[in-house]
Design a protein around this motif. Structure first.
Motif, PDB file in Angstrom:
ATOM      1  N   ASN B 323      23.882 -15.168  20.397  1.00  0.00           N
ATOM      2  CA  ASN B 323      25.265 -15.299  19.929  1.00  0.00           C
ATOM      3  C   ASN B 323      25.572 -16.699  19.434  1.00  0.00           C
ATOM      4  O   ASN B 323      26.227 -16.869  18.399  1.00  0.00           O
ATOM      5  CB  ASN B 323      26.231 -14.906  21.056  1.00  0.00           C
ATOM      6  N   HIS B 327      26.382 -17.378  15.681  1.00  0.00           N
ATOM      7  CA  HIS B 327      27.706 -17.899  15.334  1.00  0.00           C
ATOM      8  C   HIS B 327      27.583 -19.139  14.439  1.00  0.00           C
ATOM      9  O   HIS B 327      28.243 -19.250  13.405  1.00  0.00           O
ATOM     10  CB  HIS B 327      28.472 -18.236  16.612  1.00  0.00           C
ATOM     11  N   TYR B 330      26.453 -18.217  11.041  1.00  0.00           N
ATOM     12  CA  TYR B 330      27.522 -17.471  10.369  1.00  0.00           C
ATOM     13  C   TYR B 330      28.574 -18.432   9.833  1.00  0.00           C
ATOM     14  O   TYR B 330      29.051 -18.294   8.709  1.00  0.00           O
ATOM     15  CB  TYR B 330      28.132 -16.493  11.367  1.00  0.00           C
ATOM     16  N   GLU B 331      28.908 -19.441  10.660  1.00  0.00           N
ATOM     17  CA  GLU B 331      29.897 -20.437  10.274  1.00  0.00           C
ATOM     18  C   GLU B 331      29.437 -21.211   9.040  1.00  0.00           C
ATOM     19  O   GLU B 331      30.215 -21.542   8.165  1.00  0.00           O
ATOM     20  CB  GLU B 331      30.139 -21.428  11.425  1.00  0.00           C
ATOM     21  N   GLY B 333      27.815 -20.129   6.730  1.00  0.00           N
ATOM     22  CA  GLY B 333      28.024 -19.274   5.584  1.00  0.00           C
ATOM     23  C   GLY B 333      26.760 -18.680   5.028  1.00  0.00           C
ATOM     24  O   GLY B 333      26.681 -18.309   3.861  1.00  0.00           O
ATOM     25  N   ALA B 336      24.446 -12.453   5.721  1.00  0.00           N
ATOM     26  CA  ALA B 336      24.433 -11.707   6.976  1.00  0.00           C
ATOM     27  C   ALA B 336      23.025 -11.286   7.386  1.00  0.00           C
ATOM     28  O   ALA B 336      22.666 -11.359   8.554  1.00  0.00           O
ATOM     29  CB  ALA B 336      25.340 -10.484   6.853  1.00  0.00           C
ATOM     30  N   SER B 340      21.257 -12.226  10.962  1.00  0.00           N
ATOM     31  CA  SER B 340      20.868 -11.231  11.963  1.00  0.00           C
ATOM     32  C   SER B 340      19.360 -11.286  12.234  1.00  0.00           C
ATOM     33  O   SER B 340      18.922 -11.035  13.346  1.00  0.00           O
ATOM     34  CB  SER B 340      21.311  -9.833  11.535  1.00  0.00           C
ATOM     35  N   MET B 606      26.955  -8.269  14.081  1.00  0.00           N
ATOM     36  CA  MET B 606      27.631  -9.267  13.266  1.00  0.00           C
ATOM     37  C   MET B 606      29.014  -9.557  13.840  1.00  0.00           C
ATOM     38  O   MET B 606      29.479 -10.689  13.828  1.00  0.00           O
ATOM     39  CB  MET B 606      27.763  -8.795  11.810  1.00  0.00           C
ATOM     40  N   GLU B 607      29.643  -8.522  14.357  1.00  0.00           N
ATOM     41  CA  GLU B 607      30.945  -8.689  14.984  1.00  0.00           C
ATOM     42  C   GLU B 607      30.837  -9.717  16.109  1.00  0.00           C
ATOM     43  O   GLU B 607      31.703 -10.579  16.268  1.00  0.00           O
ATOM     44  CB  GLU B 607      31.410  -7.337  15.521  1.00  0.00           C
ATOM     45  N   TYR B 609      28.796 -12.149  16.363  1.00  0.00           N
ATOM     46  CA  TYR B 609      28.555 -13.518  15.921  1.00  0.00           C
ATOM     47  C   TYR B 609      29.830 -14.186  15.421  1.00  0.00           C
ATOM     48  O   TYR B 609      29.921 -15.400  15.350  1.00  0.00           O
ATOM     49  CB  TYR B 609      27.529 -13.569  14.767  1.00  0.00           C
ATOM     50  N   ARG B 610      30.804 -13.357  15.006  1.00  0.00           N
ATOM     51  CA  ARG B 610      31.980 -13.915  14.358  1.00  0.00           C
ATOM     52  C   ARG B 610      32.715 -14.857  15.304  1.00  0.00           C
ATOM     53  O   ARG B 610      33.030 -15.975  14.960  1.00  0.00           O
ATOM     54  CB  ARG B 610      32.906 -12.774  13.879  1.00  0.00           C
ATOM     55  N   ASP B 611      32.969 -14.394  16.500  1.00  0.00           N
ATOM     56  CA  ASP B 611      33.745 -15.226  17.401  1.00  0.00           C
ATOM     57  C   ASP B 611      33.292 -15.023  18.847  1.00  0.00           C
ATOM     58  O   ASP B 611      34.019 -14.454  19.660  1.00  0.00           O
ATOM     59  CB  ASP B 611      35.236 -14.881  17.246  1.00  0.00           C
TER      60      ASP B 611
END
Lengths: 110, 771
Positions: B323, B327, B330-331, B333, B336, B340, B606-607, B609-611
Motif C-alpha cells: 500500500n 500510494h 500513484y501520487e 502519477g 495504473a 499495480s 487501485m482503490e 493505493y489511492r488513500d
C-alpha cells in the motif's frame, strides 16, 4: 569384515585379556591395544579409511577406553569414554579396535 | 569489503571439530561475514573480515578436521587444498586446552604446510576446572610460535589474540616442523623430489601423504619409488614407514602436551555434569523419546511462536511495501498498470518473503542453540539405529521434523549430516514433509468435506508425506545415489552453555541466505503470478483483461484434462490455478482460490493505493502480536490446531479462506476428488523457495529431478486414489490408469538404477559436483 578375525576373547595369560571393542558390554574398561588388521593383511579401501578415522579421533595405542552407554536395539551403537572425551560409534566400526581389558571384573562381552 | 588499498592479509582458521572454532570466528569477525559454498562441493565456506589494530584482514573458517592427511573426506580435502594452495598469510590454529594432546596432533600436520602459525589455546577455563594448568610460555617456546590462552565463548583473551595477530602479520613466526627419524626424512626427501609440481611445502606434504598411505601415487613411476623407499625404511628401522610417521606425530603431541600442562588431578565439574546429562540423553530407551520431545518443542516453539509475529510481519510489510509503495507511485502519477505491477507484484512477493521470517528465523535459532550446546551429537547417537536402515545417520531425522514447519530451513539444515551421500538423500527427502503452508490447504478442504474426520485426514496426509520421504531415501539410496554409508564415529562434546553471540550470528547468517538468495526467487515468481491473472490473449493481442479471460484461466483450462483422472472436472479450472500458484508458494493456493472464486480484480487494489491509512494498518499489525501470543499460550498442546476442526468457524479463520470460497470448493469437488487433490498438493512441486534451496544444496540437475519426481508421484498417487475409489463406475478405464501408473513407476526405478550403474561405472562422484 573384522568380525570374523576378532571374534570373542583372546587370552594369552590369565590376567591379560584382549577383546574387540565391538564385542564389549557396558562397563568394559581397558586400553587400546591396536586399531585395524594385522600388518601385511590386505585391506579394502573402506577398512583403511575407517582405521584412519579411528586413529584421528584418538583411538591410539595406550588410550584408555570404557563403554559407558549402549543403544536400545541390539545394544548398538555404543558410547565410549576415550581418555578425556566421549565418542559414539557403531559396533561394526568398533570391531576394528582391540582393547586390553583392565581387570577381569570390569565388564564382559556381549 | 576491505578498507585498505593493499590486498588484505589472509588468515586461515583451522582446528578440530568441537574446539570452539566457529565461536572464535564469530568473535573475530562479528556480523561481517559471508556464508557460501566451497567451489564445487556442499561444504559450507565462511569468510569474514577482522580488524587487527585498524588493519582489515580476511579470515576464512576452514571445516573442522582431525587431520589433513586423510584421503576420504571432502572436508579434509577442502582444508588441505586451501592451506597448501591459496595465498594464506597466516594459519590460526585453535586447540582445546582441556584436550591438548589430541588437538596437537593436527598442529603437528599444520607445521608441515610451512605457513606462519599462531596457536590459540581455547577453553582454558574448562582446562582449569579439570585441574589442568597450561604453561603458555613453555608451549610457545617449544613450538616457536605465539600461544594465546583464551575463552572464545566469553571473549576472554581477544585483545591478546589481536596483539599476537598484529605482530605475526608484521613478522611472521616460522615454526620448525617436527623431525622424523633419519630414514624417514631421507624417504620424504626422495619422494618429494619425484613429485615435480608445486612448492617445497606442497611437495613435502604430498610425500608425507604418500608415505602415510593416505594418497594414491600419481604415476606408476612414483608408485614404484614409493615401494623402494618403504622397503629401505623397513630395512633400516625394522618398522613400517607409516607407523613411524604416526608414532612421531603422536609422540610429539604427547610429549608437548605433558610438558605444557600441569595436571592437578581433580575431575572437572563440567565432566560430571556432562556424565549426568548423558545418563538421560544417551539412556538405552529414554534417548529416543527425549529426542522426539526436544524436536516437538523446537517445532512448536518455532512455528507456533513464530506465528505470534507472523501476522505482524505480514501486515506491516504489506502496509509499507504494497500500500505504501503503491500510494507513493500513484501520487507521482505513474500509469495504473505499472503501479499495480510494482506494488502488487514485486511488493507482494517481498511481503511473502518477509512474512516467513519469524518461523524460519526461530528454527535457525533453535538449531544453532542445539548445535552449540552439544545435544545434536546425542540426537545422532539416539536415532542412529533407526535411520541406519535407510543408509542415513541418526541426525538426518532433525531436518525432517523441521520440514513439518517449512521445507526451506529443513533443506538448509541438512548440512548437519556430514557424509555427502547421506546429505544428498536427506535433502531429497525434505520436499515431502507436510509444511505448515500446506496445512492451510488441508484445513480448508477438511472443513468442507471431512468435518468430524478432518483431524484423521490431516494426520493421514502427514503420515503419507513421511512414508513417501522414507521411500524416496530408500529408493534413491538403492539406485541412483548408491554407495557405502560412512562409518559412524563421532565425538560427543561436553555440554556447554551456548554463546549468545555465536548463536545469534550463526542463525542470522542462515536467515540472511534465506532472505536474499531464496527471497529473490519468491519475489520474482510472486511478480509473475500477479501478472498472469490480470492479462490475457485476446483478438487484439496481449491485453489486460478480467480474470476469467486471463492467461491464468486460459492456462488452467488447458491443463484441466491432465487432472481429470484424479477427479477434477472441466468447470473446476480454478482448482488448477490454485496448483499453479502453489508451485510458487503453498500459502497462496487458498489465496488464489479466494481471488478467483470471488472474481476479485485489480480495480479494488487501485482503490487501496489511492488513500491508504498506513499508520492505522501498522497499528493493527502491532495489535496482532499480543492477540497471537494469547492464542499461542492457549494452544500449546495442539500445535496443528486440529481441535479447531470441530468448529467450522474457527477452521475457516485458521485456513484463511472466506466462506464463499469454501462453498465454491464444496461445489467443485467430491470428498474423494478433494482427498486426491490434497495428496497431489502434498507431493507435487515443492514451492519456489524450496526449489531455490534445493538448487543451492544439490544443484540444478537434482532440483529438476526432485520437482519432476514429485509431480509424477503426486499425479500417480492422486490418480490411484481417485481411480480405486471410483473403480465400480468404470472398471475398465480405472484398470488402465492403475496399470499405467505401475508401468511408469517401474520405468522410473529402472532409469534410476541405470543412472546409478553409470555413475559407479564411470567412477565419477555425483556428490562432488553439485553446482
Amino acid at each position: 569384515m573384522y568380525r570374523s578375525e576378532f571374534t570373542g576373547i583372546a587370552s594369552s595369560e590369565d590376567t591379560v585379556v584382549s577383546v574387540s571393542l565391538g564385542q564389549g558390554a557396558r562397563g568394559l574398561r581397558g586400553t587400546v591395544l591396536r586399531v585395524g588388521a594385522e600388518d601385511g593383511d590386505t585391506c579394502s579401501e573402506a577398512a583403511i579409511e575407517l582405521e584412519r578415522r579411528l586413529l584421528e579421533i584418538g583411538f591410539v595405542e595406550g588410550a584408555s577406553v570404557e563403554i559407558i552407554h549402549e543403544g536400545f536395539i541390539r545394544r548398538d551403537p555404543i558410547a565410549v569414554r576415550l581418555d578425556d572425551m566421549r565418542v559414539a560409534l557403531r559396533r561394526r566400526d568398533a570391531a576394528a579396535i582391540m582393547v586390553r581389558v583392565a581387570a577381569p571384573d570390569s565388564g564382559g562381552v556381549i | 569489503m576491505s578498507g585498505a588499498l593493499a590486498v588484505p592479509a589472509r588468515i586461515a582458521l583451522v582446528g578440530n571439530p568441537n574446539c570452539g572454532k566457529t565461536t572464535l570466528f564469530n568473535l573475530l569477525t562479528g556480523a561481517n561475514q559471508h556464508v557460501g559454498n566451497w567451489p564445487g562441493v556442499t561444504v559450507e565456506q565462511r569468510r569474514g573480515v577482522a580488524s587487527v589494530h585498524g588493519v582489515k584482514a580476511s579470515v576464512v573458517d576452514l571445516p573442522g578436521v582431525y587431520s589433513l592427511l586423510g584421503g576420504g573426506g571432502t572436508d579434509q580435502a577442502v582444508a588441505r587444498e586451501f592451506l597448501l594452495d591459496a595465498n594464506v598469510d597466516l594459519v590460526l590454529n585453535i586447540v582445546d586446552a582441556s584436550n591438548l594432546e589430541r588437538h596437537l596432533a593436527l598442529t603437528a600436520e599444520l607445521l608441515e604446510t610451512g605457513k606462519p602459525l599462531v596457536l590459540v589455546l581455547n577453553m582454558v577455563d574448562e582446562a582449569k576446572a579439570q585441574g589442568l594448568e597450561p604453561r603458555t610460555a613453555d608451549l610457545s617456546a617449544a613450538l616457536g610460535v605465539p600461544v594465546v590462552p583464551m575463552v572464545a565463548r566469553t571473549g576472554r583473551g581477544k585483545q591478546d589474540l589481536l596483539n599476537a595477530l598484529g605482530d605475526a602479520l608484521k613478522a611472521p613466526p616460522q615454526p620448525a616442523p617436527i623431525r622424523y627419524p633419519e630414514a624417514v626424512e631421507d624417504a620424504l626427501g626422495t619422494l618429494s623430489e619425484a613429485l615435480g609440481e608445486g612448492g617445497d611445502a606442497r611437495r613435502r606434504f604430498g610425500a608425507l601423504r604418500l608415505l602415510d598411505g593416505a594418497a594414491e601415487a600419481p604415476s606408476s613411476a612414483v608408485r614404484e619409488l614409493l615401494g623402494t623407499v618403504r622397503a629401505r625404511v623397513a630395512a633400516a628401522t625394522d618398522e613400517e614407514a607409516a607407523d613411524l610417521l604416526a608414532d612421531a606425530r603422536f609422540g610429539w603431541a604427547h610429549a608437548l602436551a605433558g610438558h605444557a600442562m600441569r595436571r592437578g588431578g581433580r575431575v572437572g565439574s563440567r565432566q560430571r555434569v556432562t556424565d549426568a546429562l548423558d545418563r538421560i540423553a544417551l539412556h538405552d530407551w529414554l534417548g529416543v523419546p527425549l529426542f522426539l520431545l526436544v524436536l516437538y518443542l523446537v517445532f512448536v516453539v518455532s512455528f507456533s511462536g513464530g506465528n505470534i509475529f507472523l501476522d505482524f510481519f505480514d501486515q506491516a510489510s504489506a502496509a509499507l511495501l504494497i500500500n505504501g509503495v503503491g500510494h507513493a507511485l500513484y501520487e507521482v502519477g505513474l500509469p495504473a498498470w505499472f503501479v499495480s505491477v510494482i506494488a502488487g507484484g514485486l511488493g507482494g512477493g517481498l511481503n511473502l518473503v518477509i512474512s516467513f521470517i519469524p518461523p524460519i528465523g526461530l528454527t535457525f535459532l533453535f538449531l544453532a542453540l542445539l548445535d552449540d550446546s552439544g545435544y545434536m551429537a546425542r540426537a545422532a547417537y539416539a536415532m542412529d539405529r533407526l535411520m541406519r536402515r535407510l543408509g542415513l545417520p541418526g541426525n538426518a531425522l532433525v531436518p525432517m521434523v523441521i520440514g513439518f514447519g517449512c521445507n526451506v530451513p529443513a533443506i538448509m539444515g541438512s548440512r548437519i549430516v556430514e557424509d555427502p551421500r547421506g546429505r544428498m538423500l536427506t535433502v531429497l527427502m525434505q520436499p515431502f514433509m507436510s509444511c505448515s503452508a500446506r496445512l492451510t490447504i488441508y484445513m480448508a478442504f477438511a472443513v468442507v468435506f471431512f468435518r468430524s474426520d478432518g483431524g484423521q485426514v490431516v494426520f493421514l496426509l502427514y503420515v503419507l508425506g513421511i512414508l513417501v520421504a522414507l521411500l524416496t531415501a530408500w529408493l534413491l539410496g538403492k539406485t541412483a545415489v548408491r554407495g557405502e554409508a560412512l562409518p559412524f564415529v563421532m565425538e560427543l562434546p561436553p555440554y556447554r552453555l551456548p554463546s549468545v553471540q555465536s548463536v545469534l550470528v550463526q542463525s542470522w547468517q542462515r536467515l540472511k541466505v534465506f532472505m536474499f538468495r531464496v527471497g529473490r526467487v519468491i519475489a520474482v515468481i510472486g511478480l509473475v503470478l500477479f501478472i498472469l491473472p490480470g492479462i490475457g490473449w485476446t483478438s487484439k493481442g496481449l491485453q489486460s483483461t478480467d480474470i476469467n479471460h486471463s492467461l491464468l484461466a486460459q492456462g488452467s483450462r488447458a491443463l484441466v484434462p491432465l487432472f481429470e483422472p484424479m477427479g477434477i472436472k472441466q468447470d473446476n479450472w480454478p482448482a488448477v490455478s490454485g496448483l499453479i500458484a502453489g508451485a510458487a508458494a503453498k500459502e497462496i493456493v487458498i489465496g488464489t482460490l479466494n481471488g478467483i472464486y470471488q472474481r476479485q480484480n485489480a480495480a479494488d487494489l487501485m482503490e487501496a493505493y489511492r488513500d491508504p491509512d498506513i499508520g492505522a494498518q501498522l497499528r493493527d499489525a502491532a495489535k496482532t502480536i499480543p492477540a497471537n501470543a494469547l492464542t499461542f499460550i492457549t494452544t500449546l498442546n495442539d500445535p496443528l490446531g486440529l481441535s479447531d476442526l470441530g468448529s467450522k468457524q474457527a477452521a475457516e479463520v485458521a485456513s484463511g479462506a472466506d466462506s464463499a470460497t469454501l462453498k465454491a470448493i464444496a461445489a467443485g469437488f467430491t470428498p474423494l476428488s478433494a482427498f486426491a487433490y490434497l495428496v497431489f498438493v502434498l507431493l507435487y512441486v515443492p514451492c519456489a523457495s524450496t526449489m531455490g534451496a534445493l538448487r543451492r544444496e544439490v544443484g540444478w540437475g537434482w532440483m529438476v529431478f526432485s520437482t519432476l519426481y514429485g509431480i509424477g508421484l503426486g499425479w500417480g498417487a492422486g490418480t490411484l486414489i481417485y481411480q480405486v475409489g471410483t473403480f465400480a463406475q468404470h472398471p475398465q478405464s480405472s484398470w488402465m490408469w492403475i496399470a499405467g501408473i505401475g508401468v511408469a513407476f517401474a520405468l522410473l526405478v529402472a532409469g534410476l538404477r541405470l543412472y546409478g550403474n553409470r555413475q559407479q561405472g564411470s567412477g565419477g562422484s555425483l556428490l562432488g559436483a553439485t553446482s
